[in-house]
Design a protein around this motif. Structure first.
Motif, PDB file in Angstrom:
ATOM      1  N   LYS A 176       0.845  -1.196   0.000  1.00 44.10           N
ATOM      2  CA  LYS A 176       0.000   0.000   0.000  1.00 44.10           C
ATOM      3  C   LYS A 176       0.876   1.241   0.000  1.00 44.10           C
ATOM      4  N   ARG A 177       0.440   2.277  -0.706  1.00 43.70           N
ATOM      5  CA  ARG A 177       1.094   3.586  -0.637  1.00 43.70           C
ATOM      6  C   ARG A 177       0.217   4.510   0.186  1.00 43.70           C
ATOM      7  N   MET A 178       0.834   5.138   1.177  1.00 41.55           N
ATOM      8  CA  MET A 178       0.097   6.006   2.093  1.00 41.55           C
ATOM      9  C   MET A 178       0.572   7.443   1.915  1.00 41.55           C
ATOM     10  N   ASN A 179      -0.344   8.310   1.505  1.00 38.18           N
ATOM     11  CA  ASN A 179      -0.003   9.700   1.216  1.00 38.18           C
ATOM     12  C   ASN A 179       0.255  10.501   2.488  1.00 38.18           C
ATOM     13  N   ARG A 180       1.318  11.291   2.459  1.00 41.72           N
ATOM     14  CA  ARG A 180       1.665  12.200   3.564  1.00 41.72           C
ATOM     15  C   ARG A 180       1.673  11.460   4.901  1.00 41.72           C
ATOM     16  N   TYR A 181       2.282  10.310   4.919  1.00 39.31           N
ATOM     17  CA  TYR A 181       2.264   9.441   6.099  1.00 39.31           C
ATOM     18  C   TYR A 181       3.141   9.981   7.221  1.00 39.31           C
ATOM     19  N   TYR A 182       4.263  10.580   6.848  1.00 36.94           N
ATOM     20  CA  TYR A 182       5.223  11.050   7.852  1.00 36.94           C
ATOM     21  C   TYR A 182       5.015  12.527   8.178  1.00 36.94           C
ATOM     22  N   MET A 183       5.592  12.937   9.289  1.00 36.04           N
ATOM     23  CA  MET A 183       5.448  14.333   9.719  1.00 36.04           C
ATOM     24  C   MET A 183       6.091  15.298   8.743  1.00 36.04           C
ATOM     25  N   ASN A 184       7.074  14.819   7.960  1.00 37.10           N
ATOM     26  CA  ASN A 184       7.685  15.686   6.949  1.00 37.10           C
ATOM     27  C   ASN A 184       6.870  15.710   5.650  1.00 37.10           C
ATOM     28  N   ALA A 185       5.677  15.095   5.691  1.00 36.43           N
ATOM     29  CA  ALA A 185       4.717  15.073   4.571  1.00 36.43           C
ATOM     30  C   ALA A 185       5.111  14.106   3.466  1.00 36.43           C
ATOM     31  N   ASN A 186       6.149  13.303   3.674  1.00 37.51           N
ATOM     32  CA  ASN A 186       6.524  12.301   2.677  1.00 37.51           C
ATOM     33  C   ASN A 186       5.539  11.139   2.669  1.00 37.51           C
TER      34      ASN A 186
END
Length: 213
Positions: A169-179
Motif C-alpha cells: 500500500k502507498r500512504m499519502n503524507r504518512y510522515y510528519m515531513n509530509a513524505n
C-alpha cells in the motif's frame, strides 16, 4: 574492525520498568499532565538505541515509543556493535520489532525501527539485523511481517524487496515531513492476507497463460 551482534539486554528489573511505563501512560492519558518517567540510569542500551535512531530517522520518536516496543518485546530488538582494541564497543546498528495479533492475520511481525550509523553503511549490517529479526519473528509464529518506509528511500526499498517484501500500500503524507510511505509485507504463512492475494494473482496469471498455450 569487528562487528558483534546480540539481542537487547533488558535491565534486571524490566518488569518494574514495564509496569511503571504502562502506569505512566495510563496516568498521562487520564490527567493530561506530565508524569515522571521510569529511571533510565541503568538502561545504557536503550539510551544508545534512542541516540542512534534519532540521528538517523526523519520521524522523531518520544521515549515512550521506544519503551513501548523494547520493554514489551526485548527479544525482538537486535543490536550491532563495533569492537576493536583501542575503542570501547560502539552501537552502530539496531532493529526494533514487535509481534502481535493484527485483524484477520493471526500474528503479524512489525519492524518498527531500523538504523545503521552512516559510517558503517554498505557493510551488510542492516541485512544481518533484519535477517535476525525475521528469523526471530518466524520462530515466534509470525504469519507475515510488515513495515513502513519512505517512498524515496531507495536503499531501504532495495534492502527489503531483496529480502522478499512486497509493496502492499502507498500512504499519502504518512510522515510528519509530509513524505509518502510504502507499507511492505513479507508473507510467511497461509493466514497472511497478502500471501493469499499474491498466490491468487499468480494462479490467475498461470490460468491466463494456459489459454495461450
Amino acid at each position: 574492525m569487528t562487528i558483534v551482534y546480540r539481542k537487547y539486554k533488558p535491565p534486571q528489573d524490566l518488569h518494574l520498568h514495564l509496569h511503571l511505563h504502562l502506569a505512566t501512560q495510563s496516568e498521562q492519558s487520564a490527567t493530561g499532565g506530565q508524569v515522571p518517567a521510569p529511571r533510565e540510569s541503568a538502561e545504557t542500551d536503550l539510551t544508545a538505541i534512542r541516540q542512534l535512531i534519532s540521528s538517523d530517522l526523519s520521524e522523531p520518536y518520544g521515549i515512550y515509543v521506544y519503551r513501548y516496543f523494547i520493554y514489551q518485546w526485548p527479544h525482538l530488538c537486535f543490536l550491532a556493535f563495533e569492537q576493536n582494541k583501542e575503542v570501547k564497543s560502539e552501537l552502530v546498528g539496531a532493529v526494533v520489532c514487535k509481534l502481535a495479533t493484527h485483524r484477520d492475520v493471526k500474528l503479524r511481525g512489525y519492524i518498527a525501527m531500523l538504523a545503521v550509523a552512516t559510517s558503517h553503511r554498505g557493510k551488510g549490517i542492516a541485512t544481518n539485523l533484519v535477517t535476525m529479526a525475521i528469523e526471530a519473528m518466524i520462530s515466534g509464529g509470525a504469519d507475515e511481517i510488515a513495515l513502513e518506509t519512505e517512498v524515496d528511500n531507495a536503499a531501504a526499498m532495495r534492502l527489503y524487496e531483496n529480502m522478499g517484501f512486497i509493496r502492499s500500500k502507498r500512504m499519502n503524507r504518512y510522515y510528519m515531513n509530509a513524505n509518502d510511505a510504502y507499507r511492505l509485507i513479507l508473507p510467511i504463512n497461509e493466514p497472511s492476507t497478502v500471501r493469499h492475494h499474491v498466490l491468487s494473482e499468480q494462479a490467475t496469471e498461470a490460468q491466463n497463460m494456459d489459454l495461450y498455450l
